[in-house]
Scaffold this active site. Structure first.
Site, PDB file in Angstrom:
ATOM      1  N   LYS A  90      60.957  42.332  18.235  1.00  0.00           N
ATOM      2  CA  LYS A  90      60.180  41.917  17.055  1.00  0.00           C
ATOM      3  C   LYS A  90      60.762  42.396  15.728  1.00  0.00           C
ATOM      4  CE  LYS A  90      55.810  41.445  19.460  1.00  0.00           C
ATOM      5  NZ  LYS A  90      54.375  41.718  19.493  1.00  0.00           N
ATOM      6  N   ASP A 119      50.621  38.123  15.317  1.00  0.00           N
ATOM      7  CA  ASP A 119      49.895  39.162  16.074  1.00  0.00           C
ATOM      8  C   ASP A 119      48.606  39.569  15.360  1.00  0.00           C
ATOM      9  OD1 ASP A 119      51.576  39.378  18.272  1.00  0.00           O
ATOM     10  OD2 ASP A 119      52.855  40.878  17.316  1.00  0.00           O
ATOM     11  N   GLY A 151      42.548  42.422  25.919  1.00  0.00           N
ATOM     12  CA  GLY A 151      43.871  42.197  25.338  1.00  0.00           C
ATOM     13  C   GLY A 151      44.341  40.761  25.453  1.00  0.00           C
TER      14      GLY A 151
END
Ligand code: ATR
Length: 278
Positions: free
Chosen positions: A80, A116, A248
């Protein structure tokens, strides 16, 4: 004649998207995105793969993505941050968070985005307003930076708790909020929302939890960004205490639906994509 697409037989009609990581074999993203393509009847134009790319392959890989016109690249651990210098543009939010999990190729121009934070913000906003709420953010890695952006963007009160104090302080410097040690359980107990971004609960620490059960109450919302095969100990104990919980996989879903839209310019079929994660 209708062209029958399969992943070994790329045609000029096939738009390719993929997730890269190392490891990546466990990724649920191909199922989730391909189910979305199928739902829209575009599974013959789009396909989504998982591709294991090692860190040292990134520069050459991204050159290839740009030149052959791969449409979208989702980045997971450990890519990332390291992809960032090889992109042509970085979206301001991704720059602020300091990480890219989504690369879009528009006519050989690669732009890095971060979705995200949407994976954190959407599931929370679905059950509560973040504004004015005190949020105990556990951990200070990449996921925590995305969460800090989501919380401060929605005017939540942020407290960052981490094992390594300097990393928590660095998030507070960039996004605002206060810091505390990870074992300051009284502070965690007073929060409205608890978000775990530490790797406690993740293999090989799946039997661990960041908070002793007795500090969790029925008034808490507990969001565990960690997900595995089974429910984490944190979420199991939070439910036993009567707290509302967010899994999650909800984060995975919502960062993925946002990517779907960036890659295809269509609204994602959220329910169909969610089903593939259950
Ligand atoms: P991600 O990108 O998923 O956020 P990361 O950047 O590796 O992952 O961050 C992992 C987080 O888990 C960090 O906050 C780390 O704490 P440190 O900053 O002190 O390293 C936390 N973490 C990992 N193992 C831990 C443990 N055994 N106890 C407490 N915190 C832990």
């Amino acid at each position: 004649m209708k062209y029958k697409m399969n992943t070994n037989n790329q045609s000029h009609k096939t738009t390719i998207c993929m997730v890269i990581g190392d490891p990546v074999a466990h990724s649920l993203s191909p199922n989730m995105h391909n189910a979305g393509y199928k739902a829209y009847g575009i599974a013959e134009q789009y396909t989504y793969l998982a591709w294991r790319i090692r860190i040292e392959q990134i520069p050459l890989f991204l050159k290839g993505v740009r030149s052959v016109g791969i449409r979208g690249v989702s980045c997971t651990v450990p890519h990332k941050i390291i992809v960032m210098p090889y992109l042509d543009k970085i979206d301001p939010i991704a720059k602020k968070i300091g990480a890219v999990n989504t690369i879009v190729n528009d006519n050989h121009v690669l732009t890095g985005y971060n979705t995200d934070w949407i994976g954190i913000s959407k599931p929370l906003e679905a059950i509560t307003s973040i504004q004015g709420k005190t949020v105990a953010l556990l951990g200070a890695g990449g996921a925590a930076r995305a969460a800090a952006y989501a919380i401060t963007q929605s005017h939540g009160k942020l407290i960052i708790l981490n094992r390594t104090a300097e990393k928590a302080q660095s998030i507070a410097n960039d996004f605002g909020g206060t810091v505390a040690p990870l074992d300051d359980y009284e502070t965690i107990q007073k929060a409205d929302i608890i978000i775990n971004t530490t790797t406690l609960g993740l293999h090989p620490q799946e039997h661990e939890t960041p908070i002793p059960k007795k500090y969790i109450t029925k008034d808490h919302i507990v969001f565990d960004c960690v997900y595995g095969e089974k429910e984490t100990r944190l979420l199991k104990e939070a439910q036993e205490q009567g707290a509302r919980v967010i899994h999650g996989r909800e984060m995975l879903l919502h960062q993925g639906t946002a990517q779907f839209t960036l890659y295809t310019k269509r609204k994602a079929p959220e329910e169909i994509m969610r089903k593939t994660l259950l």
